[in-house]
Enzyme design. Structure first.
Site, PDB file in Angstrom:
ATOM      1  N   ILE A  53       0.816  -1.225   0.000  1.00 34.65           N
ATOM      2  CA  ILE A  53       0.000   0.000   0.000  1.00 34.65           C
ATOM      3  C   ILE A  53       0.847   1.271   0.000  1.00 34.65           C
ATOM      4  CG2 ILE A  53      -2.108  -0.945   1.021  1.00 34.65           C
ATOM      5  CD1 ILE A  53      -1.055   0.073   3.757  1.00 34.65           C
TER       6      ILE A  53
ATOM      7  N   ALA B 295       5.184   3.091   0.259  1.00 32.21           N
ATOM      8  CA  ALA B 295       6.623   2.892   0.359  1.00 32.21           C
ATOM      9  C   ALA B 295       7.140   3.709   1.524  1.00 32.21           C
ATOM     10  CB  ALA B 295       7.288   3.336  -0.926  1.00 32.21           C
ATOM     11  N   GLY B 296       7.814   3.041   2.437  1.00 29.22           N
ATOM     12  CA  GLY B 296       8.444   3.752   3.545  1.00 29.22           C
ATOM     13  C   GLY B 296       9.918   3.901   3.230  1.00 29.22           C
TER      14      GLY B 296
ATOM     15  N   ASP C  28       7.628  16.730  13.249  1.00 24.93           N
ATOM     16  CA  ASP C  28       7.307  16.578  11.826  1.00 24.93           C
ATOM     17  C   ASP C  28       5.802  16.411  11.644  1.00 24.93           C
ATOM     18  OD1 ASP C  28       7.748  16.442   9.141  1.00 24.93           O
ATOM     19  OD2 ASP C  28       8.549  14.399   9.132  1.00 24.93           O
TER      20      ASP C  28
HETATM   21  P1  AMP Z   1       5.350   5.787   6.341  1.00 29.91           P
HETATM   22  O1  AMP Z   1       6.628   5.093   6.103  1.00 29.91           O
HETATM   23  O2  AMP Z   1       4.840   5.641   7.746  1.00 29.91           O
HETATM   24  O3  AMP Z   1       5.344   7.223   5.892  1.00 29.91           O
HETATM   25  O4  AMP Z   1       4.272   5.015   5.411  1.00 29.91           O
HETATM   26  C1  AMP Z   1       4.264   5.112   4.011  1.00 29.91           C
HETATM   27  C2  AMP Z   1       2.847   5.059   3.496  1.00 29.91           C
HETATM   28  O5  AMP Z   1       2.232   3.820   3.825  1.00 29.91           O
HETATM   29  C3  AMP Z   1       1.919   6.119   4.118  1.00 29.91           C
HETATM   30  O6  AMP Z   1       1.976   7.326   3.437  1.00 29.91           O
HETATM   31  C4  AMP Z   1       0.564   5.462   3.990  1.00 29.91           C
HETATM   32  O7  AMP Z   1       0.023   5.683   2.710  1.00 29.91           O
HETATM   33  C5  AMP Z   1       0.870   3.997   4.146  1.00 29.91           C
HETATM   34  N1  AMP Z   1       0.656   3.574   5.550  1.00 29.91           N
HETATM   35  C6  AMP Z   1       1.541   3.595   6.567  1.00 29.91           C
HETATM   36  N2  AMP Z   1       0.996   3.138   7.695  1.00 29.91           N
HETATM   37  C7  AMP Z   1      -0.282   2.805   7.406  1.00 29.91           C
HETATM   38  C8  AMP Z   1      -1.380   2.293   8.173  1.00 29.91           C
HETATM   39  N3  AMP Z   1      -1.249   2.031   9.470  1.00 29.91           N
HETATM   40  N4  AMP Z   1      -2.553   2.079   7.539  1.00 29.91           N
HETATM   41  C9  AMP Z   1      -2.672   2.364   6.227  1.00 29.91           C
HETATM   42  N5  AMP Z   1      -1.690   2.868   5.468  1.00 29.91           N
HETATM   43  C10 AMP Z   1      -0.500   3.089   6.037  1.00 29.91           C
END
Ligand code: AMP
Length: 687
Positions: A331, A333-334, A450
């Site tokens: 869903i 990319a981190g 942030d």
């Molecule tokens: P992050 O690395 O935390 O910025 O996560 C990257 C992307 O993954 C985010 O922008 C969301 O689109 C998705 N994402 C992260 N955590 C969640 C979650 N708990 N539920 C749904 N989508 C998530």
């Protein structure tokens, strides 16, 4: 004279759910039945979605201001049950409705309430009382609103509230030990569910028995008690002395020193307070801000203070077996790897939808530490507006962080996708949630650094939760973060001037960022300061310019944004004040009806900064084509807006008059005008 009739049904009903409260709003019926005495009646039904049956709600629901004879087109229902499907039928009635044999004319709204924290424990009974101990038992709260995970029992010697002890218990009984004989102790209990803690019960006072009564059985212990009480009092005085001087951490951050542990078990938390990362002034806030932050109140512990970061992870995050997780799809990319959605099935528990962050193969030890650092931080929080950590997988590969799943993903993308689709009350509901999460974090002594709409997640009930926790990593990870002249990496557009200039990150700088998030939410994900460069933003803000009000923004919200953007950080509101202010607005929706005047919003800029001049576009046609609004060129020209100078005077009312009725088109045109003006003058609304 023609007969009058019952009114038709109310229209466009919308709902906003906040835990166990529901706010309904609608517009009056198209046909008032030829009368002026229309009022509204709310019927409430509790529905079982599996059986498909609904019952009347019963007397526990409260209607604000009332259920029958409503004159306004909104109502709030409170004290609903958590996790319950309700159907509300809004019926318009007038003086002849009761005389009509026709069917009732109503509009119905289906909602599902969210999880609320449990109600207070009300019934506490004393059990066995000895000279050094008191046993208690109590009953589950009337409205647990979920499964009670544990109880927290706070107690202290009467009139000695500054030093209290907290015990956690999964049972509804405890024995408080190590008490002084013949002393009155005050007890308060609260329950915790997945939604967080409820409020504490009222105070219950119980007295230990005097030594003389128990003396015959243990005479020999008296000198020991006298010595240990004296030593205890001295040690307590020493520790309180440390606390008052704001230097608790002298007794050993991260690892609780024996001094703290002996003096008071609950001080261990306090001593975990981070010296390394947190600001000395923030510490002062806890100790000198009118009230002393009491030992025992949970405070965030910086995982950096652990010599072994693995220990921090295991202290704050539950280890999950990889076999309990089913990954379904990617869903996002981190920074460290893919983010997936999937399901978690722990033994004896219901299967849950979850988000799974993975650490990509070939990581360095530092990357693993930083990746899991987020879990060590998240695992310390427990609040309905903070993303909830289910656990971590560290014993097998890939390393994973498992959190609750937020169906609508990150808030900025979600708002952009649903431009103009929400009522003001829904937007304020989102902002309220974010502010409540931030209040919790600031109470814990955690500074986010942030806070931005991209770091807020939103679920299918439109509940917003703060996410993206980390230390240095947060800013490394954020594509918005830019290097400052002092070498730090900072998301300039969201950051308070003092944090940019001299890295003064505090809860007050988080409040500044919160003001920017408010602006992002009300403008449906618009980029703050549009395409201005970071340098121009810094300069404009430093010179006292602030973002102008978003379109159709309630004046009360814009005022709150401006308050968050006060240069003097102590003048900014605190998060608890922001939460109460937003609650007031939600309770009194008419206060949101006054919008920032659209024409003053534009002329504000014009008055200060002159006209658009020749600018980037040579003609009105070229400009409208560039923003894909070419279809209006003819109308503009026919109505005298034939030069860019003339266009600069256009207001929202003018657009409506010209027949630009689609909100999306109005926004495109007005935002483009605003952007050009900002670029031209390199400034915004002067404060
Ligand atoms: P992050 O690395 O935390 O910025 O996560 C990257 C992307 O993954 C985010 O922008 C969301 O689109 C998705 N994402 C992260 N955590 C969640 C979650 N708990 N539920 C749904 N989508 C998530």
């Amino acid at each position: 004279m023609a007969c009058t009739r019952p009114p038709s049904a109310p229209r466009n009903a919308i709902s906003n759910v906040n835990e166990t409260s529901v706010f309904l709003e609608w517009i009056p019926p198209a046909d008032t039945g030829g009368r002026k005495d229309v009022s509204y009646y709310i019927a409430c039904k509790k529905c079982n979605s599996h059986a498909g049956v609904c019952d009347e709600c019963g007397g526990h629901v409260r209607y604000l201001p009332r259920q029958i004879g409503l004159k306004n087109t909104s109502v709030m229902m409170v004290d609903l049950l958590a996790h319950t499907n309700y159907t509300f039928e809004i019926e318009a009635v007038n003086g002849v409705s009761d005389l009509s044999p026709g069917a009732r004319q109503y509009v119905s709204v289906n909602v599902t309430t969210n999880q609320a924290a449990p109600s207070p424990v009300t019934n506490v009974k004393k059990g066995k009382i000895a000279k050094n101990s008191i046993s208690l038992s109590w009953q589950e709260p009337d409205r647990p609103n979920g499964i009670i995970l544990e109880y927290e029992i706070k107690y202290f010697e009467k009139d000695q509230e500054t030093s209290y002890t907290i015990i956690k218990s999964k049972e509804t009984t405890i024995t408080a030990e190590g008490l002084k004989p013949a002393s009155v102790y005050v007890f308060q209990i609260r329950a915790r569910t997945a939604a967080g803690y409820g409020v504490f019960s009222r105070r219950f006072e119980f007295e230990t028995i005097p030594v003389s009564v128990a003396a015959s059985s243990d005479q020999s212990q008296i000198p020991i008690i006298a010595v240990s009480v004296t030593v205890g009092v001295i040690l307590l005085a020493v520790v309180i002395g440390f606390l008052l001087s704001g230097s608790c951490c002298e007794c050993g951050c991260g690892r609780a020193s024996s001094l703290c542990a002996v003096a008071h078990p609950s001080l261990i938390w306090r001593c975990g307070y981070s010296k390394a990362k947190q600001d000395p002034e923030e510490e002062k806030m806890h100790f000198h801000n009118g009230h002393i932050k009491l030992p025992g109140v949970r405070t965030y512990i910086d995982p950096h203070t652990y010599e072994d970061p693995n220990q921090a992870v295991h202290e704050f995050a539950k280890e999950i077996e990889a076999s309990c997780i089913t990954i379904e799809r990617v869903i996002g990319a981190g920074e460290f790897g893919e983010v997936c959605s999937g399901r978690l099935k722990l033994p004896g528990k219901r299967e849950l939808p979850v988000a799974i962050k993975t650490l990509k193969v070939g990581y360095t030890e530092k990357q693993r530490r930083d990746f899991l650092g987020e879990a060590s931080i998240m695992g310390q929080f427990d609040h309905p507006n903070i993303i909830h950590l289910e656990g971590v997988v560290t014993k097998s590969k890939p390393v994973m962080i498992v959190t609750e799943y937020m169906e609508n993903g990150s808030l900025d993308t979600f708002l952009k996708k649903n431009d103009g689709q929400f009522t003001v009350i829904q937007l304020v509901g989102m902002l309220r949630g974010i502010a409540a999460g931030m209040k919790y974090l600031s109470d814990m002594g955690y500074v986010h650094r942030d806070l931005a709409a991209r770091n807020i997640l939103i679920n299918s009930n439109l509940v917003c939760k703060v996410s993206d926790f980390g230390l240095s990593r947060v800013l490394e990870d954020d594509p918005e973060a830019a290097y400052t002249t002092r070498g730090g990496k900072i998301p300039i557009r969201w950051t308070a001037p003092e944090a940019i200039a001299f890295r003064k990150f505090t809860s007050a700088s988080d409040v500044w960022s919160y003001g920017i998030v408010m602006w992002e939410v009300v403008s449906y994900g618009e980029r703050p300061y549009w395409e201005m460069t970071n340098q121009d933003v810094i300069k404009a803000v430093e010179e006292g310019y602030r973002l102008p009000s978003p379109m159709d923004c309630p004046a009360a919200l814009y005022q709150l944004m401006l308050d968050c953007w006060q240069k003097e950080r102590n003048s900014r509101p605190k998060f608890d004040e922001i939460v109460s202010m937003l609650d007031k607005l939600i309770r009194n929706p008419s206060s949101l009806k006054t919008l920032v005047n659209a024409s003053s919003r534009v002329s504000n800029l014009l008055a200060e900064h002159g006209s658009l001049g020749s600018g980037a576009y040579r003609s009105v046609g070229e400009w409208l084509e560039a923003i894909k609004m070419g279809r209006y060129t003819e109308i503009f020209m026919e109505n005298g807006y034939s030069s860019m100078d003339a266009v600069a005077q256009v207001t929202l009312e003018d657009l409506r008059r010209l027949g630009v009725t689609l909100v999306g088109h109005q926004k495109k045109i007005m935002n483009s005008l605003q952007e050009m003006k900002v670029q031209l003058v390199n400034g915004m609304v002067p404060l």
